[in-house]
Design a protein around this motif. Structure first.
Motif, PDB file in Angstrom:
ATOM      1  N   PRO A 217     -22.979 -24.660  77.414  1.00 11.35           N
ATOM      2  CA  PRO A 217     -22.427 -24.031  76.211  1.00 11.35           C
ATOM      3  C   PRO A 217     -21.030 -23.493  76.452  1.00 11.35           C
ATOM      4  CG  PRO A 217     -23.959 -22.548  77.300  1.00 11.35           C
ATOM      5  CD  PRO A 217     -24.040 -23.848  78.046  1.00 11.35           C
ATOM      6  N   ASP A 218     -20.279 -23.372  75.368  1.00  4.79           N
ATOM      7  CA  ASP A 218     -19.041 -22.615  75.414  1.00  4.79           C
ATOM      8  C   ASP A 218     -19.417 -21.143  75.610  1.00  4.79           C
ATOM      9  OD1 ASP A 218     -16.389 -22.001  75.279  1.00  4.79           O
ATOM     10  OD2 ASP A 218     -16.146 -22.460  73.151  1.00  4.79           O
ATOM     11  N   GLU A 219     -18.468 -20.305  75.977  1.00  4.63           N
ATOM     12  CA  GLU A 219     -18.755 -18.895  76.235  1.00  4.63           C
ATOM     13  C   GLU A 219     -17.783 -18.013  75.457  1.00  4.63           C
ATOM     14  OE1 GLU A 219     -20.934 -17.467  78.662  1.00  4.63           O
ATOM     15  OE2 GLU A 219     -21.675 -19.308  79.623  1.00  4.63           O
ATOM     16  N   ILE A 220     -18.311 -16.933  74.854  1.00  7.67           N
ATOM     17  CA  ILE A 220     -17.469 -15.884  74.304  1.00  7.67           C
ATOM     18  C   ILE A 220     -18.011 -14.547  74.810  1.00  7.67           C
ATOM     19  CG2 ILE A 220     -16.716 -17.157  72.261  1.00  7.67           C
ATOM     20  CD1 ILE A 220     -18.813 -15.696  70.629  1.00  7.67           C
ATOM     21  N   THR A 221     -17.173 -13.519  74.797  1.00 10.37           N
ATOM     22  CA  THR A 221     -17.593 -12.232  75.340  1.00 10.37           C
ATOM     23  C   THR A 221     -18.188 -11.312  74.283  1.00 10.37           C
ATOM     24  OG1 THR A 221     -15.347 -11.365  75.047  1.00 10.37           O
ATOM     25  CG2 THR A 221     -15.899 -12.318  77.196  1.00 10.37           C
ATOM     26  N   ASP A 222     -17.943 -11.607  73.007  1.00  9.06           N
ATOM     27  CA  ASP A 222     -18.463 -10.781  71.917  1.00  9.06           C
ATOM     28  C   ASP A 222     -18.628 -11.683  70.696  1.00  9.06           C
ATOM     29  OD1 ASP A 222     -18.127  -8.966  69.406  1.00  9.06           O
ATOM     30  OD2 ASP A 222     -18.483  -7.538  71.021  1.00  9.06           O
ATOM     31  N   GLY A 223     -19.690 -11.452  69.939  1.00  9.07           N
ATOM     32  CA  GLY A 223     -19.957 -12.293  68.777  1.00  9.07           C
ATOM     33  C   GLY A 223     -18.886 -12.243  67.717  1.00  9.07           C
ATOM     34  N   ARG A 224     -18.023 -11.233  67.777  1.00 14.18           N
ATOM     35  CA  ARG A 224     -16.950 -11.097  66.785  1.00 14.18           C
ATOM     36  C   ARG A 224     -15.611 -11.631  67.295  1.00 14.18           C
ATOM     37  NH1 ARG A 224     -18.900  -4.971  66.298  1.00 14.18           N
ATOM     38  NH2 ARG A 224     -19.042  -5.446  68.521  1.00 14.18           N
ATOM     39  N   ASP A 225     -15.612 -12.219  68.501  1.00  7.22           N
ATOM     40  CA  ASP A 225     -14.346 -12.694  69.078  1.00  7.22           C
ATOM     41  C   ASP A 225     -13.688 -13.761  68.218  1.00  7.22           C
ATOM     42  OD1 ASP A 225     -14.502 -10.985  71.181  1.00  7.22           O
ATOM     43  OD2 ASP A 225     -15.046 -12.484  72.689  1.00  7.22           O
ATOM     44  N   ARG A 226     -14.450 -14.771  67.869  1.00  5.99           N
ATOM     45  CA  ARG A 226     -13.926 -15.896  67.090  1.00  5.99           C
ATOM     46  C   ARG A 226     -15.087 -16.676  66.506  1.00  5.99           C
ATOM     47  NH1 ARG A 226     -14.791 -20.441  70.328  1.00  5.99           N
ATOM     48  NH2 ARG A 226     -14.922 -20.004  72.581  1.00  5.99           N
ATOM     49  N   ALA A 227     -14.799 -17.413  65.456  1.00  3.85           N
ATOM     50  CA  ALA A 227     -15.827 -18.258  64.853  1.00  3.85           C
ATOM     51  C   ALA A 227     -16.110 -19.433  65.781  1.00  3.85           C
ATOM     52  CB  ALA A 227     -15.368 -18.763  63.491  1.00  3.85           C
TER      53      ALA A 227
END
Length: 379
Positions: free
Chosen positions: A342-352
């Motif tokens: 999967p791709d990774e983000i640090t917070d659900g609000r970082d980007r769509a």
């Protein structure tokens, strides 16, 4: 003269009593005690795999459990009086459960849905006696879900004495899944990682809360769809039904989750179809999304980590969508296999996000003061 003597018929096989389900006098007895199946190669990496709890073996799917429990609890409190109408918003599966509960307890049922309901589900709901009310336009802020909920309010006013289960915010929706968790303990003895889809938040909170009471170090992985707002993403059109939300259900126990994965429709279709081809046991959008995350966890976690994925339903209602080539071609769902990771983000609000993405920091996107966490409500 020799007389031939017929051999006596063989004695009937002795079947252990525990292996026999006793005759039932009510269809409610068909719900629960669902099997667990090992999912390994070739769907997973060689030598790795996970256990799947096959809730499609309930008559209508996993939400049979909560429909029956919510109705029984409401009747016991006097909120639902004998013979009163049940009115609820649903994308389909809860409707089947409510039709079952209505038949068992003698209540007419009206299901409020939208044009995305599959013709097969419409036929099944009608066959089981449920009335179907279809909203015609999405709400400008809350989409189809909010439009359905507002229509429920109108119908409740038009039918004095009618009752709405309110699956999004009703704690009975959470408590209904304690038996499922106890079944897993009895079937597997130990669970290290639980992978669950998230929509109303009921079965993730109910199963995860009880299991964490048994196994304090349990890792809970929530699976959502791209375009869903539950974990802080902006609202976007959603093709997948049965998981995700355009509203914020109070039943979602944010503090329970260790990580969340968002899965896109083509990725869920790929997983559901590969499960069907290689393991026969499969389902639709939610099953595909959950299986994709569980497959990755089985490869990346230690080999002795016991992973359980809850498969909420079976494949039957998806013959015109997930398993229909013309539908999938029209919606660009084929020929787009998921990435290995999967791709990774640090917070659900970082980007769509638009493809399978993982986040290990799970927070309530509204951070409502005084909000109570339902993770332990079913313990």
């Amino acid at each position: 003269m020799n007389h031939l003597t017929a051999a006596p018929p063989p004695a009937p096989a002795q079947v252990p009593a525990a292996a026999v389900r006793h005759p039932l006098r009510s269809a409610a007895g068909l719900v629960g005690d669902t099997p667990v199946l090992w999912i390994g190669g070739p769907f997973t990496a060689s030598g790795r795999g996970f256990w799947a709890k096959l809730e499609g073996h309930n008559p209508g799917g996993i939400k049979d459990r909560t429909a029956l429990h919510m109705v029984r609890a409401a009747r016991a409190r006097g909120d639902l009086v004998p013979g009163a109408r049940i009115v609820e918003s649903t994308s389909g599966t809860l409707g089947l459960g409510l039709a079952l509960a209505g038949a068992v307890h003698g209540h007419p049922v009206t299901v409020v849905t939208d044009p995305g309901l599959e013709p097969l589900m419409t036929g099944l709901l009608t066959a089981h006696g449920a009335g179907i009310d279809v909203v015609t336009a999405p709400h400008p802020d809350g989409g189809w879900q909010e439009a359905r909920r507002r229509r429920v309010t109108e119908l409740l006013a038009a039918h004095p004495g009618a009752w709405c289960p309110d699956q999004y915010d009703n704690p009975d929706n959470v408590a209904a899944y304690a038996p499922l968790a106890r079944e897993l303990v009895a079937q597997l003895g130990r669970v290290d990682t639980l992978v669950v889809s998230v929509g109303t938040g009921g079965h993730s909170a109910g199963v995860g809360g009880v299991l964490r009471g048994h196994f304090p170090h349990l890792r809970v992985v929530g699976v959502d769809t791209t375009g869903s707002t539950i974990f802080g993403q902006p609202a976007a059109p959603r093709l997948m039904r049965g998981l995700g939300s355009s509203v914020f259900p109070r039943n979602v126990a944010y503090g329970l989750f260790d990580e969340v994965h968002w899965v896109a429709a083509p990725e869920a279709v790929w997983a559901a179809r590969h499960l069907a081809r290689h393991h026969y046991a499969t389902g639709g959008w939610s099953v595909g999304a959950v299986a994709l995350a569980a497959r990755w966890l089985a490869r990346t976690l230690p080999a002795d980590n016991r992973i359980v994925a809850v498969f909420p339903d079976g494949p039957q209602r998806y013959v015109g969508t997930v398993f229909d080539d013309p539908y999938c071609h029209r919606n660009g769902l084929l020929g787009r296999p998921p990435a290995d990771d999967p791709d990774e983000i640090t917070d659900g609000r970082d980007r769509a996000v638009a493809r399978w993405t993982r986040c290990t920091r799970v927070t309530d996107p509204l951070a409502r003061p005084g909000r109570h966490d339902l993770a332990g409500a079913a313990r």
